[in-house]
Design an enzyme around this catalytic site. Structure first.
Site, PDB file in Angstrom:
ATOM      1  N   SER A 261       0.841  -1.187   0.000  1.00  0.00           N
ATOM      2  CA  SER A 261       0.000   0.000   0.000  1.00  0.00           C
ATOM      3  C   SER A 261       0.878   1.239   0.000  1.00  0.00           C
ATOM      4  O   SER A 261       2.002   1.209   0.492  1.00  0.00           O
ATOM      5  CB  SER A 261      -0.861   0.023   1.258  1.00  0.00           C
ATOM      6  OG  SER A 261      -0.004   0.172   2.383  1.00  0.00           O
ATOM      7  N   LYS A 262       0.322   2.308  -0.548  1.00  0.00           N
ATOM      8  CA  LYS A 262       1.142   3.515  -0.676  1.00  0.00           C
ATOM      9  C   LYS A 262       1.454   4.131   0.679  1.00  0.00           C
ATOM     10  O   LYS A 262       2.365   4.930   0.794  1.00  0.00           O
ATOM     11  CB  LYS A 262       0.498   4.512  -1.625  1.00  0.00           C
ATOM     12  CG  LYS A 262      -0.875   4.978  -1.250  1.00  0.00           C
ATOM     13  CD  LYS A 262      -1.369   5.965  -2.309  1.00  0.00           C
ATOM     14  CE  LYS A 262      -2.852   6.159  -2.158  1.00  0.00           C
ATOM     15  NZ  LYS A 262      -3.587   6.259  -3.386  1.00  0.00           N
ATOM     16  N   ARG A 263       0.728   3.742   1.687  1.00  0.00           N
ATOM     17  CA  ARG A 263       1.047   4.269   3.008  1.00  0.00           C
ATOM     18  C   ARG A 263       2.410   3.787   3.477  1.00  0.00           C
ATOM     19  O   ARG A 263       3.100   4.461   4.215  1.00  0.00           O
ATOM     20  CB  ARG A 263      -0.024   3.831   4.025  1.00  0.00           C
ATOM     21  CG  ARG A 263      -1.195   4.786   4.086  1.00  0.00           C
ATOM     22  CD  ARG A 263      -2.091   4.540   5.269  1.00  0.00           C
ATOM     23  NE  ARG A 263      -2.533   3.143   5.347  1.00  0.00           N
ATOM     24  CZ  ARG A 263      -2.269   2.346   6.365  1.00  0.00           C
ATOM     25  NH1 ARG A 263      -1.591   2.774   7.391  1.00  0.00           N
ATOM     26  NH2 ARG A 263      -2.700   1.105   6.357  1.00  0.00           N
ATOM     27  N   ARG A 477       4.831  11.233   2.793  1.00  0.00           N
ATOM     28  CA  ARG A 477       4.596  10.052   3.649  1.00  0.00           C
ATOM     29  C   ARG A 477       5.720   9.861   4.655  1.00  0.00           C
ATOM     30  O   ARG A 477       5.494   9.437   5.783  1.00  0.00           O
ATOM     31  CB  ARG A 477       4.396   8.814   2.784  1.00  0.00           C
ATOM     32  CG  ARG A 477       3.075   8.891   2.040  1.00  0.00           C
ATOM     33  CD  ARG A 477       2.387   7.575   1.823  1.00  0.00           C
ATOM     34  NE  ARG A 477       0.948   7.787   1.754  1.00  0.00           N
ATOM     35  CZ  ARG A 477       0.320   8.305   0.700  1.00  0.00           C
ATOM     36  NH1 ARG A 477       0.998   8.665  -0.377  1.00  0.00           N
ATOM     37  NH2 ARG A 477      -0.984   8.485   0.722  1.00  0.00           N
TER      38      ARG A 477
END
Ligand code: GLU
Length: 485
Positions: A261-263, A477
């Site tokens: 996931s991009k998180r 992030r």
């Protein structure tokens, strides 16, 4: 063990079928790689199909980005919207007449039916099911409407969707190329919507009709589609068609084993290109996700992978997308280049006229000697700074938690900023100021520091444009990790 077979009378034709929504995903490249390797190995064809039935989320820009990222990776396709081919069109939005024709076939043979239930009716149904702790599902209320009733509703111009008439009992079984037989009880499967009330097909209908008409022999896709496969198998049956073989690749995972996931990981292919990962290294890295060479060697070319590929060497234990491993591999490829080829690669990367022309307007007012350009632009080329002090990011009169929330909200807004240019970036930032009730000064200060590591820079929106979306996303992030309460 593998259950995949190849027969002489059915040529290998495989496809990758991305939806052009958002930024090109590393998972698309992963699936494309295995499809392409398998096709090549069997002298078959590799098709790129664009699944853009979700009109509100699809964009041409995203489609272009898919072409360019897969092209950069060297995962070229034999048939597709841009190169054409004998079984096109390869863009689903250009095939609506085909889907309508096929829906009619299912309505005529009784395997599908119109459901006229309104949104309110369905909401009521769900509320009732919830209140009575019943399974939440469509209760098949229009499955057996009489012909007259249907005619009447049609004559009144009522909106409808078309649903698949799933068998009420029994089970659906299919063979997954890597897992063997998978059986699902039919009573667990909803009467899937095939045609939406706007006349557009759902993923399920378009996907099955296209795979059949494009003569796809093996559907090689991500594990997350396994729950859809029984519906697809029933659809093939409803049409009277022979289904392809299904092979579901293991999901890529973050270091903590959760679904990638991009998180937790950059997932946009543009990021890897931007930070200077070589395409051959990324291909090699993706090739190692779940698969290994017979001699377990870690470094191999696409040709070597094709020559040695077998499904039997594909494991199902969620491969970890480990960036340190990718960097290590990339280093090996860089050293192999030698100085001459390295210079060519650098010039192909960002040391070229066009990239410098993007930076020139940002620095021209700010330098006195040409040499000033190097320190002044270093953050455009790499992470020349680390953010470790959350305090520096917190505006006066704000605290850590509210800054964390603001940066998080901005990060999500940035994910949804398309296309990526100074105007759209400005709109996103100003929109966030309003939504968060933060002054531009309060929001722009931490943003500038997060994306450049500096307090003073050329104009923020232009700077963010030149940094590229993928790099900005990664830095946003990283800052969330520092700010996290
Ligand atoms: N459009 C689907 C996706 O975005 C395709 C899934 C499939 O390969 O069937 O992944």
């Amino acid at each position: 063990m593998s259950h995949v077979t190849v027969s002489d009378d059915r040529p290998v034709r495989v496809r990758v079928a991305p939806s052009p929504t958002g930024d090109p995903h590393v998972g698309t490249a992963y699936v494309a790689l295995f499809n392409r390797v398998f096709a090549r190995q069997h002298g078959g064809k590799f098709v790129l199909r664009i699944e853009d039935t979700d009109q509100s989320r699809s964009s041409t820009e995203s489609e272009q980005a898919i072409f360019s990222s897969l092209g950069w990776l060297g995962l070229t396709w034999d048939e597709g919207p841009d190169v054409g081919g004998p079984m096109g069109p390869y863009r689903q939005s250009e095939r609506t007449a085909i889907y309508r024709e096929h829906i009619q076939m299912l309505l005529d043979n009784g395997h599908a039916y119109r459901c006229f239930a309104t949104a309110e009716e369905l909401a009521e149904m769900r509320a009732h099911q919830k209140a009575n702790k019943l399974q939440l599902r469509y209760d098949r209320r229009h499955r057996e409407l009489s012909k007259e009733e249907i005619e009447r509703r049609l004559a009144e111009g009522q909106d409808y969707v078309v649903r698949l008439k799933m068998p009420e009992d029994g089970a659906t079984t299919f063979t997954d190329g890597l897992r063997g037989e998978i059986t699902i009880q039919n009573e667990e499967i909803d009467d899937q919507i095939l045609l939406k009330s706007d006349g557009f097909p759902t993923y399920h209908l378009a996907n099955v009709v296209d795979d059949h008409l494009m003569e796809i022999s093996h559907v090689i896709r991500a594990e997350e589609w396994i729950p859809s496969t029984p519906k697809h198998v029933e659809l093939y049956r409803a049409f009277g068609w022979e289904p392809p073989q299904f092979i579901h690749l293991p999901l890529l995972r973050n270091e903590d084993k959760s679904k990638i996931s991009k998180r937790k990981n950059p997932v946009s292919l543009e990021y890897y290109e931007r930070v200077g990962i070589l395409p051959e290294a990324l291909r090699n890295f993706l090739g190692r996700m779940g698969w290994s060479m017979p001699d377990e060697s870690e470094k191999f070319s696409l040709d070597e992978m094709e020559a040695n590929f077998t499904w039997a060497k594909m494991g199902l234990g969620g491969p970890i997308f480990d960036l340190k491993k990718l960097d290590w591999l990339n280093g090996l490829y860089i050293r192999e280049l030698g100085p001459e080829a390295l210079v060519d690669r650098l010039m192909g990367w960002r040391i070229h006229r066009e990239a410098l022309l993007e930076l020139a307007p940002l620095i021209i007012e700010r330098i006195e000697r040409l040499e000033d350009v190097i320190p002044m632009t270093s953050y455009f080329f790499g992470d020349d700074f680390t953010l470790d002090d959350p305090q520096a990011l917190i505006p006066k009169k704000r605290d850590k938690l509210s800054t964390y929330r603001a940066v998080k909200s901005l990060t999500e807004a940035i994910d949804n900023t398309h296309p990526w240019n100074a105007e759209t970036i400005e709109a996103t930032l100003r929109g966030q100021c309003e939504a968060l009730e933060w002054s531009p000064r309060d929001l722009f200060m931490p943003t500038r520091l997060i994306v450049t590591g500096r307090k003073a820079t050329p104009p923020l929106f232009e700077t963010m444009e030149a940094l590229g979306k993928a790099r900005v996303q990664a830095r946003m992030r990283a800052s969330l990790k520092v700010l996290k309460p």
